[in-house]
Design a protein around this motif. Structure first.
Motif, PDB file in Angstrom:
ATOM      1  N   TRP A 243       0.915  -1.363   0.158  1.00  0.00           N
ATOM      2  CA  TRP A 243      -0.004  -0.001  -0.077  1.00  0.00           C
ATOM      3  C   TRP A 243       0.785   1.234   0.026  1.00  0.00           C
ATOM      4  O   TRP A 243       0.728   2.260  -0.734  1.00  0.00           O
ATOM      5  CB  TRP A 243      -1.099  -0.137   1.344  1.00  0.00           C
ATOM      6  N   GLN A 244       1.963   1.237   0.796  1.00  0.00           N
ATOM      7  CA  GLN A 244       2.765   2.700   1.010  1.00  0.00           C
ATOM      8  C   GLN A 244       3.340   2.716  -0.340  1.00  0.00           C
ATOM      9  O   GLN A 244       3.560   3.749  -0.714  1.00  0.00           O
ATOM     10  CB  GLN A 244       3.720   2.346   2.117  1.00  0.00           C
ATOM     11  N   GLN A 245       3.972   1.811  -1.036  1.00  0.00           N
ATOM     12  CA  GLN A 245       4.640   1.879  -2.250  1.00  0.00           C
ATOM     13  C   GLN A 245       3.657   2.371  -3.445  1.00  0.00           C
ATOM     14  O   GLN A 245       4.223   3.478  -4.076  1.00  0.00           O
ATOM     15  CB  GLN A 245       5.191   0.305  -2.919  1.00  0.00           C
ATOM     16  N   ARG A 246       2.610   2.079  -3.591  1.00  0.00           N
ATOM     17  CA  ARG A 246       1.812   2.575  -4.347  1.00  0.00           C
ATOM     18  C   ARG A 246       1.377   3.998  -4.063  1.00  0.00           C
ATOM     19  O   ARG A 246       0.959   4.860  -5.036  1.00  0.00           O
ATOM     20  CB  ARG A 246       0.519   1.732  -4.470  1.00  0.00           C
ATOM     21  N   ARG A 247       1.189   4.335  -2.755  1.00  0.00           N
ATOM     22  CA  ARG A 247       0.908   5.691  -2.389  1.00  0.00           C
ATOM     23  C   ARG A 247       2.131   6.649  -2.546  1.00  0.00           C
ATOM     24  O   ARG A 247       1.696   7.928  -2.829  1.00  0.00           O
ATOM     25  CB  ARG A 247       0.637   5.688  -0.697  1.00  0.00           C
ATOM     26  N   ARG A 248       3.006   6.361  -2.313  1.00  0.00           N
ATOM     27  CA  ARG A 248       4.252   6.990  -2.432  1.00  0.00           C
ATOM     28  C   ARG A 248       4.349   7.635  -4.018  1.00  0.00           C
ATOM     29  O   ARG A 248       4.636   8.573  -4.592  1.00  0.00           O
ATOM     30  CB  ARG A 248       5.696   6.503  -2.109  1.00  0.00           C
ATOM     31  N   ALA A 249       4.177   6.389  -5.002  1.00  0.00           N
ATOM     32  CA  ALA A 249       3.891   6.588  -6.396  1.00  0.00           C
ATOM     33  C   ALA A 249       2.921   7.777  -6.743  1.00  0.00           C
ATOM     34  O   ALA A 249       3.279   8.370  -7.617  1.00  0.00           O
ATOM     35  CB  ALA A 249       3.962   5.386  -7.108  1.00  0.00           C
ATOM     36  N   MET A 252       4.058  11.297  -5.841  1.00  0.00           N
ATOM     37  CA  MET A 252       4.860  11.837  -6.754  1.00  0.00           C
ATOM     38  C   MET A 252       4.411  12.062  -8.004  1.00  0.00           C
ATOM     39  O   MET A 252       4.696  13.196  -8.580  1.00  0.00           O
ATOM     40  CB  MET A 252       6.257  11.056  -6.991  1.00  0.00           C
ATOM     41  N   ALA A 253       3.487  11.432  -8.770  1.00  0.00           N
ATOM     42  CA  ALA A 253       2.766  11.479  -9.812  1.00  0.00           C
ATOM     43  C   ALA A 253       1.716  12.937  -9.813  1.00  0.00           C
ATOM     44  O   ALA A 253       1.615  13.677 -10.813  1.00  0.00           O
ATOM     45  CB  ALA A 253       2.069  10.567 -10.083  1.00  0.00           C
ATOM     46  N   ASP A 254       1.373  13.104  -8.450  1.00  0.00           N
ATOM     47  CA  ASP A 254       0.606  14.358  -8.307  1.00  0.00           C
ATOM     48  C   ASP A 254       1.369  15.586  -8.011  1.00  0.00           C
ATOM     49  O   ASP A 254       0.778  16.778  -7.770  1.00  0.00           O
ATOM     50  CB  ASP A 254      -0.234  14.126  -7.042  1.00  0.00           C
ATOM     51  N   GLY A 255       2.762  15.625  -8.067  1.00  0.00           N
ATOM     52  CA  GLY A 255       3.588  16.759  -7.859  1.00  0.00           C
ATOM     53  C   GLY A 255       4.253  16.980  -6.733  1.00  0.00           C
ATOM     54  O   GLY A 255       4.565  18.023  -6.350  1.00  0.00           O
ATOM     55  N   VAL A 256       4.104  16.092  -5.645  1.00  0.00           N
ATOM     56  CA  VAL A 256       5.192  15.989  -4.448  1.00  0.00           C
ATOM     57  C   VAL A 256       6.493  15.672  -4.594  1.00  0.00           C
ATOM     58  O   VAL A 256       6.637  14.451  -5.298  1.00  0.00           O
ATOM     59  CB  VAL A 256       4.216  15.175  -3.580  1.00  0.00           C
ATOM     60  N   LEU A 272      -1.552  15.731   0.583  1.00  0.00           N
ATOM     61  CA  LEU A 272      -0.314  16.497   0.177  1.00  0.00           C
ATOM     62  C   LEU A 272      -0.543  17.254  -1.238  1.00  0.00           C
ATOM     63  O   LEU A 272      -0.936  16.612  -2.187  1.00  0.00           O
ATOM     64  CB  LEU A 272       0.984  15.661   0.127  1.00  0.00           C
ATOM     65  N   ALA A 273      -0.514  18.660  -1.144  1.00  0.00           N
ATOM     66  CA  ALA A 273      -0.885  19.471  -2.385  1.00  0.00           C
ATOM     67  C   ALA A 273       0.511  19.223  -3.235  1.00  0.00           C
ATOM     68  O   ALA A 273       1.605  18.850  -2.627  1.00  0.00           O
ATOM     69  CB  ALA A 273      -0.979  20.763  -1.979  1.00  0.00           C
ATOM     70  N   ALA A 274       0.404  19.833  -4.569  1.00  0.00           N
ATOM     71  CA  ALA A 274       1.381  19.680  -5.395  1.00  0.00           C
ATOM     72  C   ALA A 274       2.470  20.775  -4.879  1.00  0.00           C
ATOM     73  O   ALA A 274       2.233  21.890  -4.198  1.00  0.00           O
ATOM     74  CB  ALA A 274       0.957  20.163  -6.754  1.00  0.00           C
ATOM     75  N   ASP A 275       3.743  20.426  -5.195  1.00  0.00           N
ATOM     76  CA  ASP A 275       4.938  21.083  -4.876  1.00  0.00           C
ATOM     77  C   ASP A 275       5.102  21.303  -3.289  1.00  0.00           C
ATOM     78  O   ASP A 275       5.824  22.099  -2.800  1.00  0.00           O
ATOM     79  CB  ASP A 275       4.649  22.614  -5.142  1.00  0.00           C
ATOM     80  N   VAL A 276       4.695  20.392  -2.570  1.00  0.00           N
ATOM     81  CA  VAL A 276       5.157  19.907  -1.291  1.00  0.00           C
ATOM     82  C   VAL A 276       6.366  19.260  -1.286  1.00  0.00           C
ATOM     83  O   VAL A 276       6.518  18.348  -2.286  1.00  0.00           O
ATOM     84  CB  VAL A 276       3.971  19.178  -0.499  1.00  0.00           C
ATOM     85  N   THR A 277       7.261  19.307  -0.080  1.00  0.00           N
ATOM     86  CA  THR A 277       8.404  18.611  -0.358  1.00  0.00           C
ATOM     87  C   THR A 277       8.668  17.927   1.065  1.00  0.00           C
ATOM     88  O   THR A 277       8.236  18.424   1.896  1.00  0.00           O
ATOM     89  CB  THR A 277       9.682  19.312  -0.364  1.00  0.00           C
ATOM     90  N   VAL A 278       8.796  16.413   0.979  1.00  0.00           N
ATOM     91  CA  VAL A 278       8.884  15.757   2.204  1.00  0.00           C
ATOM     92  C   VAL A 278      10.133  15.088   2.106  1.00  0.00           C
ATOM     93  O   VAL A 278      10.565  14.398   1.260  1.00  0.00           O
ATOM     94  CB  VAL A 278       7.740  14.730   2.090  1.00  0.00           C
ATOM     95  N   GLU A 279      11.042  15.412   3.259  1.00  0.00           N
ATOM     96  CA  GLU A 279      12.283  14.895   3.245  1.00  0.00           C
ATOM     97  C   GLU A 279      12.325  13.292   3.977  1.00  0.00           C
ATOM     98  O   GLU A 279      11.181  12.768   4.108  1.00  0.00           O
ATOM     99  CB  GLU A 279      13.247  15.870   4.221  1.00  0.00           C
ATOM    100  N   GLN A 280      13.363  12.898   4.238  1.00  0.00           N
ATOM    101  CA  GLN A 280      13.591  11.418   4.829  1.00  0.00           C
ATOM    102  C   GLN A 280      12.632  11.170   6.186  1.00  0.00           C
ATOM    103  O   GLN A 280      12.998  11.940   6.667  1.00  0.00           O
ATOM    104  CB  GLN A 280      15.061  11.085   4.816  1.00  0.00           C
ATOM    105  N   ASN A 281      12.438   9.920   5.983  1.00  0.00           N
ATOM    106  CA  ASN A 281      12.097   9.431   7.270  1.00  0.00           C
ATOM    107  C   ASN A 281      10.865  10.481   8.014  1.00  0.00           C
ATOM    108  O   ASN A 281      10.953  10.627   9.202  1.00  0.00           O
ATOM    109  CB  ASN A 281      13.205   9.320   8.335  1.00  0.00           C
ATOM    110  N   VAL A 282       9.796  10.896   7.322  1.00  0.00           N
ATOM    111  CA  VAL A 282       8.600  11.360   7.818  1.00  0.00           C
ATOM    112  C   VAL A 282       7.226  10.414   7.757  1.00  0.00           C
ATOM    113  O   VAL A 282       7.311   9.773   7.003  1.00  0.00           O
ATOM    114  CB  VAL A 282       8.194  12.621   6.783  1.00  0.00           C
ATOM    115  N   VAL A 283       6.634  10.440   8.807  1.00  0.00           N
ATOM    116  CA  VAL A 283       5.428   9.466   9.147  1.00  0.00           C
ATOM    117  C   VAL A 283       4.114  10.418   9.230  1.00  0.00           C
ATOM    118  O   VAL A 283       4.118  11.434   9.869  1.00  0.00           O
ATOM    119  CB  VAL A 283       5.583   8.723  10.375  1.00  0.00           C
ATOM    120  N   PHE A 284       3.332  10.114   8.390  1.00  0.00           N
ATOM    121  CA  PHE A 284       2.005  10.773   8.433  1.00  0.00           C
ATOM    122  C   PHE A 284       0.947  10.031   9.024  1.00  0.00           C
ATOM    123  O   PHE A 284       0.548   8.762   8.635  1.00  0.00           O
ATOM    124  CB  PHE A 284       1.629  11.199   6.842  1.00  0.00           C
ATOM    125  N   GLY A 285       0.623  10.179  10.116  1.00  0.00           N
ATOM    126  CA  GLY A 285      -0.511   9.563  10.949  1.00  0.00           C
ATOM    127  C   GLY A 285      -1.922   9.985  10.250  1.00  0.00           C
ATOM    128  O   GLY A 285      -1.899  10.810   9.338  1.00  0.00           O
TER     129      GLY A 285
END
Length: 451
Positions: A243-249, A252-256, A272-285
């Motif tokens: 699930w996580q792998q597909r959500r990440r893809a 990024m396809a949506d501009g994150v 997450l809106a377009a042009d948001v940047t997420v760095e390493q090891n971030v967890v969204f609850g």
């Protein structure tokens, strides 16, 4: 052609012993939401007329989880197979004359689009009596097999335990998910026997019973990940990873921008809106929304939080439920927010706790500041005005208000309101004794020498 109504039957009566858990198997979460609720959310897009969950052991947990969702509960007291489980839903479908979609509570990733494909195939020109969802796993293992022609018409379905060597060599497997015409379902189930290796009543047997009557069924295929089942903690982790792998893809396809995609973990409802940047090891609850141009720096944890346009969060920040970060605001390293608002352009750059607080636009919160919001019994609110400046290592004991443009001196413990543009100071008097330190060191050195 009129579209027949839909009923959804979700089988969730399994013991789940391999999970080794007090929690019912179908209530273990994927992406922060119980597997059963993933399925129920998916079927909502089909607007089903009836929703039935078949339960067995742990029914109280399941009933509590679906309370208020318009779900009927059917009970399978004895575990006598999938066919028997579906028969337990028959009273709940009394008078129903539409299509029945049969799903499994521990197969949570099947999409609404795939469910709709099953229903559409059920009403194709050849009018199959049932549609089975098949897949081709990398390792067919002990799955039931489907033998079908090029058009997808099923010639035979067989459980692995009862299959011949040639049948086991077929790689088209039965996921167990099925769409059936409701008018035929229970009449066929009544004819299913349990003369098989497991002594159970198999749901797939209705396909061959109908075929013997001259009424064929069909198979459609999906990917293996979509019908991955969960019977153990390891399988739960594998489904989560898929699930996580597909959500990440998708993000990024949506501009994150995901700096290190494999280290970012999403919840089922992360926005997450377009042009948001997420760095390493971030967890969204659960319950997080981040607006455009915001940056979530490394090692931050967000849950129940809203981050506005252009804001900066982290690294090592924690946003708890009720946190709201305003436009261009900054939440720095080792800052925690809970039920707190940080206004536009405000800054809490490091080592700060903001709980039950409202911080005005442009305010600056110095390092080590704490809003003391809890007295052991009740929570209280701190209000910090626009353009206020809170000096480092300050404790604001709620309920308290710091006015617009006010300054709190570093190291203060503030227990009363500070007026607009005033200076609030609450700390001990500093006394200086010339030469005391040198004399102290000399005395102590002599003691150490003598000792």
């Amino acid at each position: 052609m009129s579209i027949p109504p839909i009923a959804v039957v979700i089988l969730a009566a399994g013991q789940g012993t391999r999970m080794k858990s007090k929690r019912h198997k179908v209530l273990h979460p994927v992406a922060g939401r119980p597997m059963l609720l993933h399925l129920l959310a998916g079927v909502e897009t089909l607007a089903p007329e009836r929703r039935i969950v078949v339960v067995g052991a742990g029914r109280d947990q399941v009933e509590a989880a679906v309370e208020g969702l318009g779900v009927d509960i059917a009970v399978q007291s004895e575990q006598l197979g999938t066919g028997h489980a579906v028969r337990m839903a028959e009273p709940k479908l009394d008078g129903f004359a539409g299509d029945v979609l049969i799903l499994y509570g521990d197969v949570p990733l099947v999409s609404a689009a795939t469910m709709q494909r099953m229903l559409d195939r059920l009403h194709a020109d050849d009018a199959p009596i049932a549609v089975v969802l098949g897949f081709r796993p990398a390792d067919a293992a002990a799955y039931g097999r489907i033998l079908a022609d090029e058009e997808g018409t099923i010639r035979k379905m067989v459980e692995y335990k009862d299959a011949t060597a040639d049948e086991r060599a077929v790689d088209l497997c039965n996921s167990g998910l099925m769409a059936v015409r409701g008018a035929d379902l229970f009449a066929l189930l009544a004819r299913v026997g349990n003369e098989n290796a497991a002594g159970e009543y198999y749901l797939p047997d209705i396909v061959m019973l109908a075929a013997a009557d001259g009424r064929p069924s069909a198979v459609i295929e999906t990917t293996a990940w979509e019908v991955a089942g969960v019977n153990s903690r390891a399988e739960l982790a594998a489904v989560e990873a898929a699930w996580q792998q597909r959500r990440r893809a998708q993000a990024m396809a949506d501009g994150v921008t995901l700096v290190a995609p494999e280290t970012v973990w999403f919840s089922h409802d992360t926005i997450l809106a377009a042009d948001v940047t997420v760095e390493q090891n971030v967890v969204f609850g659960p319950g997080v929304s981040v607006a455009e141009d915001a940056v979530i720096h490394a090692f931050s944890h967000l849950e129940g939080a809203t981050v506005a346009r252009g804001a900066s969060v982290g690294p090592y920040a924690r946003l708890r439920p009720g946190a709201e970060v305003g436009e261009e605001a900054k939440v720095g390293n080792f800052v925690e927010m809970k039920k707190a608002v940080l206004g536009a352009g405000a800054k809490a750059s490091h080592l700060t706790y903001l709980g039950d607080a409202v911080v005005g636009a442009g305010a600056n919160i110095g390092a080590g500041t704490i809003t003391c919001n809890y007295d052991g019994f009740l929570k209280y609110r701190t209000i910090i005005g626009e353009d206020a400046f809170i000096g480092s290592n300050s404790a604001l004991v709620a309920p308290v208000r710091i006015g617009d443009g006010a300054i709190v001196a570093a190291g203060s413990v503030i227990t009363a309101d500070v007026a607009d543009d005033a200076l609030g100071v609450a700390r001990g008097y500093q006394e200086q004794k010339p030469g005391w330190a040198a004399r102290f060191r000399a005395v102590m050195a002599e003691r150490k020498k003598a000792g």
